[in-house]
Design a protein around this motif. Structure first.
Motif, PDB file in Angstrom:
ATOM      1  N   GLN A   1      -8.248   9.979 -10.387  1.00 27.84           N
ATOM      2  CA  GLN A   1      -6.857  10.215 -10.792  1.00 27.84           C
ATOM      3  C   GLN A   1      -5.902   9.431  -9.877  1.00 27.84           C
ATOM      4  O   GLN A   1      -4.980   8.757 -10.339  1.00 27.84           O
ATOM      5  CB  GLN A   1      -6.539  11.719 -10.731  1.00 27.84           C
ATOM      6  CG  GLN A   1      -5.073  12.077 -11.033  1.00 27.84           C
ATOM      7  CD  GLN A   1      -4.708  11.937 -12.499  1.00 27.84           C
ATOM      8  OE1 GLN A   1      -5.527  12.173 -13.380  1.00 27.84           O
ATOM      9  NE2 GLN A   1      -3.475  11.528 -12.771  1.00 27.84           N
ATOM     10  N   GLY A   2      -6.144   9.522  -8.578  1.00 27.78           N
ATOM     11  CA  GLY A   2      -5.257   8.854  -7.624  1.00 27.78           C
ATOM     12  C   GLY A   2      -5.341   7.341  -7.721  1.00 27.78           C
ATOM     13  O   GLY A   2      -4.325   6.646  -7.641  1.00 27.78           O
TER      14      GLY A   2
ATOM     15  N   GLY B   1     -10.694  13.518  -8.138  1.00 24.86           N
ATOM     16  CA  GLY B   1      -9.431  13.341  -7.405  1.00 24.86           C
ATOM     17  C   GLY B   1      -9.198  11.891  -7.039  1.00 24.86           C
ATOM     18  O   GLY B   1      -8.073  11.384  -7.124  1.00 24.86           O
TER      19      GLY B   1
ATOM     20  N   PHE C   1       1.637   6.599   3.417  1.00 26.63           N
ATOM     21  CA  PHE C   1       2.780   7.373   3.899  1.00 26.63           C
ATOM     22  C   PHE C   1       2.897   7.299   5.422  1.00 26.63           C
ATOM     23  O   PHE C   1       3.990   7.249   5.951  1.00 26.63           O
ATOM     24  CB  PHE C   1       2.678   8.821   3.401  1.00 26.63           C
ATOM     25  CG  PHE C   1       3.588   9.067   2.235  1.00 26.63           C
ATOM     26  CD1 PHE C   1       3.857   8.049   1.336  1.00 26.63           C
ATOM     27  CD2 PHE C   1       4.185  10.300   2.040  1.00 26.63           C
ATOM     28  CE1 PHE C   1       4.721   8.246   0.263  1.00 26.63           C
ATOM     29  CE2 PHE C   1       5.050  10.512   0.983  1.00 26.63           C
ATOM     30  CZ  PHE C   1       5.326   9.500   0.093  1.00 26.63           C
TER      31      PHE C   1
ATOM     32  N   PHE D   1      -5.677   2.763   2.238  1.00 27.50           N
ATOM     33  CA  PHE D   1      -5.772   1.927   1.034  1.00 27.50           C
ATOM     34  C   PHE D   1      -6.059   0.465   1.368  1.00 27.50           C
ATOM     35  O   PHE D   1      -5.773  -0.424   0.566  1.00 27.50           O
ATOM     36  CB  PHE D   1      -4.494   2.040   0.188  1.00 27.50           C
ATOM     37  CG  PHE D   1      -4.001   3.448   0.002  1.00 27.50           C
ATOM     38  CD1 PHE D   1      -4.784   4.382  -0.657  1.00 27.50           C
ATOM     39  CD2 PHE D   1      -2.781   3.857   0.513  1.00 27.50           C
ATOM     40  CE1 PHE D   1      -4.349   5.689  -0.820  1.00 27.50           C
ATOM     41  CE2 PHE D   1      -2.341   5.159   0.362  1.00 27.50           C
ATOM     42  CZ  PHE D   1      -3.126   6.083  -0.307  1.00 27.50           C
TER      43      PHE D   1
ATOM     44  N   GLN E   1      -2.386   4.645  -8.794  1.00 23.16           N
ATOM     45  CA  GLN E   1      -2.010   3.501  -7.965  1.00 23.16           C
ATOM     46  C   GLN E   1      -2.086   2.206  -8.794  1.00 23.16           C
ATOM     47  O   GLN E   1      -1.264   1.305  -8.632  1.00 23.16           O
ATOM     48  CB  GLN E   1      -2.962   3.404  -6.773  1.00 23.16           C
ATOM     49  CG  GLN E   1      -2.261   3.148  -5.469  1.00 23.16           C
ATOM     50  CD  GLN E   1      -3.207   3.312  -4.286  1.00 23.16           C
ATOM     51  OE1 GLN E   1      -4.391   3.019  -4.359  1.00 23.16           O
ATOM     52  NE2 GLN E   1      -2.658   3.796  -3.191  1.00 23.16           N
TER      53      GLN E   1
ATOM     54  N   ARG F   1      -7.294  -1.747  -1.618  1.00 25.17           N
ATOM     55  CA  ARG F   1      -8.194  -1.104  -2.585  1.00 25.17           C
ATOM     56  C   ARG F   1      -8.604  -2.038  -3.737  1.00 25.17           C
ATOM     57  O   ARG F   1      -7.791  -2.440  -4.557  1.00 25.17           O
ATOM     58  CB  ARG F   1      -7.485   0.114  -3.152  1.00 25.17           C
ATOM     59  CG  ARG F   1      -8.372   1.134  -3.816  1.00 25.17           C
ATOM     60  CD  ARG F   1      -7.518   2.311  -4.249  1.00 25.17           C
ATOM     61  NE  ARG F   1      -8.297   3.529  -4.441  1.00 25.17           N
ATOM     62  CZ  ARG F   1      -7.759   4.732  -4.603  1.00 25.17           C
ATOM     63  NH1 ARG F   1      -6.472   4.894  -4.586  1.00 25.17           N
ATOM     64  NH2 ARG F   1      -8.531   5.786  -4.759  1.00 25.17           N
TER      65      ARG F   1
ATOM     66  N   CYS G   1       3.674  10.997  -4.050  1.00 23.61           N
ATOM     67  CA  CYS G   1       2.345  11.138  -3.473  1.00 23.61           C
ATOM     68  C   CYS G   1       1.613   9.830  -3.764  1.00 23.61           C
ATOM     69  O   CYS G   1       1.577   9.391  -4.904  1.00 23.61           O
ATOM     70  CB  CYS G   1       1.571  12.309  -4.079  1.00 23.61           C
ATOM     71  SG  CYS G   1      -0.121  12.366  -3.443  1.00 23.61           S
ATOM     72  N   ARG G   2       1.064   9.209  -2.745  1.00 23.20           N
ATOM     73  CA  ARG G   2       0.413   7.921  -2.937  1.00 23.20           C
ATOM     74  C   ARG G   2      -1.084   8.074  -3.136  1.00 23.20           C
ATOM     75  O   ARG G   2      -1.759   7.104  -3.466  1.00 23.20           O
ATOM     76  CB  ARG G   2       0.702   7.055  -1.717  1.00 23.20           C
ATOM     77  CG  ARG G   2       0.354   5.579  -1.866  1.00 23.20           C
ATOM     78  CD  ARG G   2       1.010   4.931  -3.056  1.00 23.20           C
ATOM     79  NE  ARG G   2       1.029   3.470  -2.962  1.00 23.20           N
ATOM     80  CZ  ARG G   2       1.238   2.669  -3.989  1.00 23.20           C
ATOM     81  NH1 ARG G   2       1.449   3.181  -5.194  1.00 23.20           N
ATOM     82  NH2 ARG G   2       1.247   1.374  -3.832  1.00 23.20           N
ATOM     83  N   CYS G   3      -1.609   9.291  -2.917  1.00 17.39           N
ATOM     84  CA  CYS G   3      -3.072   9.453  -2.973  1.00 17.39           C
ATOM     85  C   CYS G   3      -3.568  10.086  -4.265  1.00 17.39           C
ATOM     86  O   CYS G   3      -4.557   9.645  -4.825  1.00 17.39           O
ATOM     87  CB  CYS G   3      -3.549  10.352  -1.828  1.00 17.39           C
ATOM     88  SG  CYS G   3      -3.283   9.730  -0.180  1.00 17.39           S
ATOM     89  N   THR G   4      -2.925  11.162  -4.700  1.00 15.61           N
ATOM     90  CA  THR G   4      -3.589  12.072  -5.638  1.00 15.61           C
ATOM     91  C   THR G   4      -3.327  11.775  -7.101  1.00 15.61           C
ATOM     92  O   THR G   4      -4.044  12.269  -7.962  1.00 15.61           O
ATOM     93  CB  THR G   4      -3.143  13.525  -5.403  1.00 15.61           C
ATOM     94  OG1 THR G   4      -1.757  13.645  -5.764  1.00 15.61           O
ATOM     95  CG2 THR G   4      -3.326  13.922  -3.950  1.00 15.61           C
TER      96      THR G   4
ATOM     97  N   HIS H   1       0.817  -1.216   0.000  1.00 11.24           N
ATOM     98  CA  HIS H   1       0.000   0.000   0.000  1.00 11.24           C
ATOM     99  C   HIS H   1       0.852   1.269   0.000  1.00 11.24           C
ATOM    100  O   HIS H   1       0.468   2.276  -0.563  1.00 11.24           O
ATOM    101  CB  HIS H   1      -0.881   0.059   1.235  1.00 11.24           C
ATOM    102  CG  HIS H   1      -1.622  -1.206   1.502  1.00 11.24           C
ATOM    103  ND1 HIS H   1      -1.000  -2.334   1.965  1.00 11.24           N
ATOM    104  CD2 HIS H   1      -2.933  -1.511   1.380  1.00 11.24           C
ATOM    105  CE1 HIS H   1      -1.907  -3.292   2.117  1.00 11.24           C
ATOM    106  NE2 HIS H   1      -3.084  -2.818   1.766  1.00 11.24           N
ATOM    107  N   LEU H   2       1.979   1.173   0.688  1.00  6.15           N
ATOM    108  CA  LEU H   2       2.817   2.348   0.884  1.00  6.15           C
ATOM    109  C   LEU H   2       1.995   3.551   1.358  1.00  6.15           C
ATOM    110  O   LEU H   2       2.113   4.651   0.820  1.00  6.15           O
ATOM    111  CB  LEU H   2       3.601   2.692  -0.389  1.00  6.15           C
ATOM    112  CG  LEU H   2       4.747   3.655  -0.108  1.00  6.15           C
ATOM    113  CD1 LEU H   2       5.877   2.956   0.605  1.00  6.15           C
ATOM    114  CD2 LEU H   2       5.271   4.270  -1.392  1.00  6.15           C
TER     115      LEU H   2
END
Lengths: 286, 785, 152
Positions: B661-662, B658, B198, B250, B666, B362, C133-136, B195-196
């Motif tokens: 896109q994210g 958003g 943060f 995630f 991933q 996810r 950035c892991r989210c956006t 997942h990384l």
């Protein structure tokens, strides 16, 4: 006085100060430049050396001097400073590209040319093959003077350098040449290259290659020249396709290192393509 | 009632400003007076018998305040089967398994003491791969399985098969024997994904007045409460869980993890204890998306009808069953989804290995099953010579079609979504010219996922200042649902502005039970509970207002912070005044609401070992991408990416963009860059971010997005969760496009440059799974069929 | 022995062992927890701060080498509660999700835009090669940064 406070980090203020501090500490001390490699020792599960003598605050080690016959680069010049200082010199393209694209911007702001040369376990160093192709030398300062040797020679002996010595500066001879550094990261950027090719060549008036130096980085544990391919480039015009074909034929000269990020065969297999791109880059310089 | 129109807006998130100023205090940023720092001592071998653990020297070391081991936590937990002790008990089952935990005044002291604990081990044979685990004489990871508590009946188990879920609908043997069908047989192998997040898994625990207070970075406060209580050995009511802002989840934080260790240490030391995983610990013991091996066979007519499908999916659960036990259920709806099937047999098996346990990520098993299904679909199209888009248009599930388990689907959704994608493809200029001399490929894929509904509770308090407070056990993990859709729903129901709705951060002492934030359920389940609570508040509010305004409640409307008599602007009064009056007359106004999935019927007898037989809210996605492949180096560049996503109704379109896109990015990481390999020693090789490569800014493209609204949904205001599904068919789309570009059969992801080059050179070994039996029934323990 | 650092315009002193990573001193001693520890190996960028005006990974800077230097952290960007143009653009673009990468992203971009006031979209992306950035999925962060460039 150096070493008096028992701290693990001594920040030297001059070259003499650094040499004295190193002499006093003997084998218990290491030199610290940008620190980006050393600070990761815990992640590599390496014991950190007992103490460090930092040399990054020494003014003379932070200078880049462009003279008529040579360029002198202090050991603590960072990648970013180097890329910036030589940006106007097409003959140094290989070094500028290597310094300007390694790792990522914040690392380039800190990591030094001296550190890149001295991190013997770091096979993917970008500056090393670039300096080899530019026929660079370096100067090692020791308590009783200094000695000069080629980068290639330094790579052979760097693990056995006597304590109390440090890389003072790197000297790149000035000649009318073209050069390029082609690196292959796995992503677009932000990685160490899985393979890199640095090429420098001098061309005669008709565009015939008179001399060529080509170094390969990251493929084997230590960057090195590719003499057979160099010989194959000399005496003809720059020809990317022909160069790639020769590289393909001569790839057996290399034994790729297996790594977590890429197998050894891959590092070797991409060499012809990197050679082609390097020759093309030289062709496009005028 | 709440009008979708007044609930729809691009409401900005209120946590952005503090996050942008570095002021937000995640668990990793928190400290308490007198707080101790803890570490775990972890195993460094994959399989061994524990002969002796001696903590006596370590306990006397400077600063050490508590050491706990298996003796302090004899219980086991799990999903379906309670196979997982907190500490390695009797034996080591994976490299990285906790043996002891130490709390000391400083982290350095805790590490020093952990290193001084003496552990004597006798090596045991290990099974590292699923092939090892399924070999005829394989050593058992859990020889005492029969002694474990069974938490859900129905899952078959044998040897190292931890759990098996099967689907049997119709007679596949008969259709595979027909002479008018083409049989297409495909195999796929997929690696793990980290997942990384943060913020790593992190917790601060304390023990006060006979109860535990667990402040933690989690998606599931109630699971943490219940599992911690079970492992620590106290009633669940003795554990309080609170959650500040979470720095990414995630799915990693969809399970209890570090909390019981910190709780035990806090009780033993009588001091607050902080336990944070290092990045290396996160890399080596992450509850990754599991690696999987898949065989899928289909019998398809020349006209493109799928008359039969048989599949075996092996999911590596690692040393303990965990989430994979549940996820065996999902294959029926993912690999068995998307298309109408005449008959179907699926066996999904969670396999024990001596490797780090896996978990939820996810769209969980959906991403690799969709990859396998869509690549298989393209192989079918190649075999029968049909255009892949046309094949999909003909075969995708539509209104009244049967799913794999016999569930009846409602509404035509995928087909019009495919049509919309076709329009988008037409309208936009192809990016083919950007490929230059590289190989160019394009693909459109479909995917089916679901909303993980389940119970949620909410309370809304109307405050006398005209604001409202929403109390739930929901957590803000970054997706914004708690900051955007929930206050939007409550505000629109009460005629308030969303900024006037305070959303309480999760506290199990305040909010009611909740399954957790994940599975796309926040807006749906928490949203439905919040809506119900707000509706109750609205009713009470209108009752008081109707007295005040001398008008019938039916004639009143709530808008802009006011109660107005219908059609007469300015006729009423402010909600603040009504709330104030209510406080005096009836007492403060509050409302409570609850939600759970209604449970959709499957065809009786089709599914065995499943946790849910049918999906309450299906979600569909159509993805299209263009790629360029460098034939010399194997690098894949994504040239364009387009998503048509079924969202039910978009309450905050900007927030959904958003998420898409994210999520797509991933997925690009999963498809192209993120590789986890496991050494012969059972340890994950990628210990940090030098080797575990996620996409960077230069590796991504802006995703073209079209939201498909109006598909049936039981979600509040017609919503479906939108944050989980964007990752679903990215690997599928990329793999199909790379396959089209190279003319090669893509069977594995991630498509790293070495793997692609190997494919181009024809040096890759075709996949062969000796541990998947040729006849489907030999892959199913419970196949009395 | 005490080290002096000028942090966000103020002289601060630390008794930390000089090989201690700067990020630990900022967070543990000065309670400036904006800079985040994510990888400790210089690849994620979450701990990026400005050291004498240059962006650096504060996990890899021994505090002893930051002595007598100027350190700027994310906490310095807003003045008197007013967000910097870059912070404001991020807020207005709804760029933030979990938020853990933003302190580093903002410092990298702040330093970059000070040096290159008129960059292209590609330049901005290249400047973020050390910020994960892991989210956006990045694009909105780049949009926000570009909007600041265009407004200037």
């Amino acid at each position: 006085m150096p070493g008096q406070d028992g701290e693990r980090l001594y920040v030297a203020t001059s070259l003499a100060d650094a040499l004295a501090a190193l002499a006093e500490r003997g084998r218990t001390a290491s030199v610290l430049a940008g620190a980006t490699w050393t600070m990761r020792a815990p992640l590599r599960h390496e014991p950190q050396d007992l103490s460090y003598v930092a040399i990054s605050k020494i003014d003379e080690l932070r200078r880049v001097e462009v003279l008529n016959h040579e360029i002198s680069i202090g050991a603590c010049v960072t990648h970013a400073e180097l890329a910036n200082a030589l940006a106007f010199l097409p003959e140094c393209s290989a070094l500028v590209q290597a310094a300007g694209n390694s790792a990522n911007p914040a690392i380039r702001n800190v990591a030094t040319i001296g550190g890149n040369l001295c991190a013997s376990a770091f096979a993917a160093a970008d500056l090393v093959p670039a300096l080899i192709c530019l026929d660079a030398e370096l100067e090692i300062a020791r308590p009783d003077g200094s000695e000069r040797l080629t980068v290639e020679r330094f790579l052979e002996i760097r693990s056995d350098i006597e304590p109390g010595r440090l890389v003072r500066r790197v000297i790149v001879p000035r000649t009318k040449r073209r050069s390029a550094h082609i690196r292959l990261p796995l992503r677009k950027a932000g990685d160490y290259p899985v393979a890199s090719v640095s090429l420098a060549a001098t061309l005669g008036p008709t565009g015939i290659v008179e001399s060529a130096r080509l170094a390969v980085g990251s493929v084997e544990p230590v960057a090195r020249r590719w003499p057979l391919l160099e010989a194959g480039l000399v005496g003809r015009a720059l020809d990317p396709r022909h160069a790639a074909e020769q590289a393909e034929r001569l790839c057996g000269d290399f034994s790729g290192r297996d790594g977590i990020e890429a197998p050894g065969w891959y590092r070797v297999k991409v060499l012809p393509s990197l050679v082609r791109r390097a020759v093309l880059a030289l062709q496009e310089q005028s | 009632m709440s009008e979708p129109s007044t609930a729809t807006m691009d409401f900005p998130r209120r946590d952005a400003r503090d996050k942008l100023q570095g002021r937000t205090r995640y668990i990793v940023d928190q400290g308490r007076p007198g707080m101790l720092h803890a570490v775990q001592l972890r195993a460094e071998v994959p399989s061994a018998r524990i002969l002796r653990i001696d903590t006596s020297v370590a306990r006397k070391m400077p600063g050490v305040r508590a050491i706990v081991t298996a003796e302090d936590s004899p219980a086991r937990h799990g999903i379906g089967i309670a196979d997982h002790p907190l500490f390695a008990t009797g034996c080591i089952r994976y490299d990285g398994e906790p043996i002891a935990a130490v709390a000391a005044e400083t982290l350095a002291q805790a590490k020093a003491a952990a290193a001084a604990i003496v552990v004597e081990l006798e090596p045991l044979p290990a099974v590292i791969t699923m092939a090892d685990a399924l070999a005829p004489d394989a050593p058992l990871v859990h020889p005492d399985w029969r002694d474990y508590e069974v938490l859900l009946e129905g899952g078959a188990h044998a040897g190292n098969v931890a759990w098996e879920a099967t689907v049997v609908r119709g007679d596949t043997d008969a259709v595979f024997a027909r002479d008018d069908v083409e049989i297409v047989d495909s195999r796929f192998r997929i690696g793990r994904q980290n997942h990384l997040s943060f913020e790593p898994r992190a917790v601060v625990a304390s023990y006060e007045d006979g109860r535990f207070h667990i402040e933690t970075s989690t998606q599931v406060p109630w699971t943490v409460r219940n599992v911690t209580a079970r492992l620590v050995g106290v009633p669940a009511s003795h554990v309080r869980v609170t959650v500040p802002a979470v720095g990414g989840g995630f799915g990693l934080k969809f399970d209890c993890s570090l909390e019981p260790f910190a709780a035990l240490l806090a009780r033993a030391a009588g001091r607050p204890v902080k336990l944070v995983n290092s990045r290396e610990e996160e890399m080596l013991t992450c509850l990754s998306r599991e690696n999987a091996e898949i065989r899928i066979r289909s019998a398809v007519t020349r006209e493109g009808e799928i008359v039969g499908r048989e599949a075996v999916v092996l999911m590596d659960c690692g040393a303990y069953g965990g989430e994979q036990i549940f996820l065996t259920t999902m294959t029926a709806h993912t690999l068995g989804g998307n298309y109408r099937l005449g008959s179907v047999k699926i066996s999904t098996r969670a396999i024990y290995t001596n490797t780090a346990p896996n978990g939820a990520f996810r769209a969980c098993n959906g991403v690799y099953n969709t990859f396998a299904l869509e690549r298989h679909t393209d192989e079918i199209c190649a075999a029968i010579g049909m255009d892949p888009l046309e094949f999909r248009r003909r075969n995708v599930l539509g209104d009244k079609d049967l799913g794999a388990t016999g569930q009846v689907f409602e509404g035509d959704v995928l087909r019009p979504m495919l049509d919309r994608m076709a329009e988008l493809r037409e309208a936009k200029t192809s990016k083919k010219h950007l490929a230059g001399e590289r190989l160019y490929g394009r693909a459109t894929t479909v995917g089916t996922w679901f909303i993980f509904v389940g119970p949620s509770a909410a309370t809304v308090n109307l405050n006398p200042d005209g604001s409202a407070t929403l109390v739930t056990s929901g957590v803000e993990i970054g997706s914004g649902s708690m900051m955007q859709s929930l206050p939007q729903i409550v505000a629109s129901t009460l005629g308030l502005r969303p900024q006037d709705v305070v959303v309480r951060t999760a506290d199990t002492d305040a909010g009611g039970f909740d399954v957790g934030v994940g599975g796309g359920r926040t807006t749906v389940s928490l949203g439905a509970a919040s809506l119900a609570a707000a509706v109750e508040v609205r009713k009470k509010l209108l009752h008081v207002a109707s007295d005040m305004l001398e008008a019938s409640a039916e004639d009143l409307v709530l808008e802009n912070g006011r109660v107005e008599i219908l059609g007469v602007k300015g006729s009423g009064t402010t909600i603040e005044k009504v709330a104030e009056r209510a406080q005096r007359v009836t007492g403060p106004i509050s409302g409570s609401g609850a939600f759970t999935g209604p449970g959709v019927a499957a065809m009786p007898g089709c599914a065995a070992g499943h946790f849910i037989d049918a999906i309450d809210i299906p979600v569909f996605a159509v993805h299209d991408c263009e790629v360029a492949v460098d034939p010399e180096t194997g690098h894949v560049e994504v040239l364009s990416y387009t998503v048509v996503q079924d969202v039910g109704r978009a309450l905050n379109p900007r927030a959904i963009y958003g998420q898409i896109q994210g999520g797509v990015v991933q997925g690009l990481g999963y498809a192209l860059h993120e590789e986890i390999s496991i050494g012969a020693n059972g340890r994950i090789c990628q210990a940090g971010l030098e080797t575990y490569r996620v996409p960077l800014a230069q590796d991504v493209v802006p995703v073209e997005i079209s939201l498909y609204e109006g598909a049936p949904s039981i979600g509040p205001l017609g919503t479906k969760g939108a944050g989980e599904v964007p990752i679903l068919n990215v690997a599928a789309a990329i793999a199909c496009a790379v396959s089209n570009a190279t003319g090669r059969r893509v069977q594995e992801i991630p498509l790293t440059p070495p793997r692609v080059l190997e494919l181009l050179l024809g040096n890759n070994q075709p996949l062969d799974f000796p541990h998947i039996a040729d006849a489907w029934r030999d892959n199913a323990i419970a196949a009395g069929v | 022995m005490s080290l002096r650092l000028n942090v966000n315009g103020e002289d601060r002193f630390s008794a930390a062992e000089p090989l201690t990573p700067l990020v630990d001193v900022l967070r543990d001693e000065f309670h400036l927890t904006g800079a985040k520890i994510v990888c400790r190996e210089g690849f994620c960028g979450a701990c990026t701060v400005l050291l004498d005006g240059r962006s650096v990974m504060s996990c890899l800077v021994p505090v002893g080498l930051a002595a007598d230097s100027e350190v700027r952290t994310v906490e310095s960007l807003a003045t008197d509660g007013v967000l910097s143009p870059l912070q404001l653009a991020m807020e207005q673009h709804d760029a933030v999700q979990c938020g853990m990468c933003f302190p580093g992203m903002l410092m990298s971009l702040t330093s970059f835009l000070e040096r290159m006031p008129n960059p292209s979209r590609d330049d901005i992306k290249a400047a973020l090669a050390g910020n994960i950035c892991r989210c956006t999925g990045y694009e909105r962060i780049v949009d926000a940064a570009l909007s600041v460039v265009r407004a200037a």
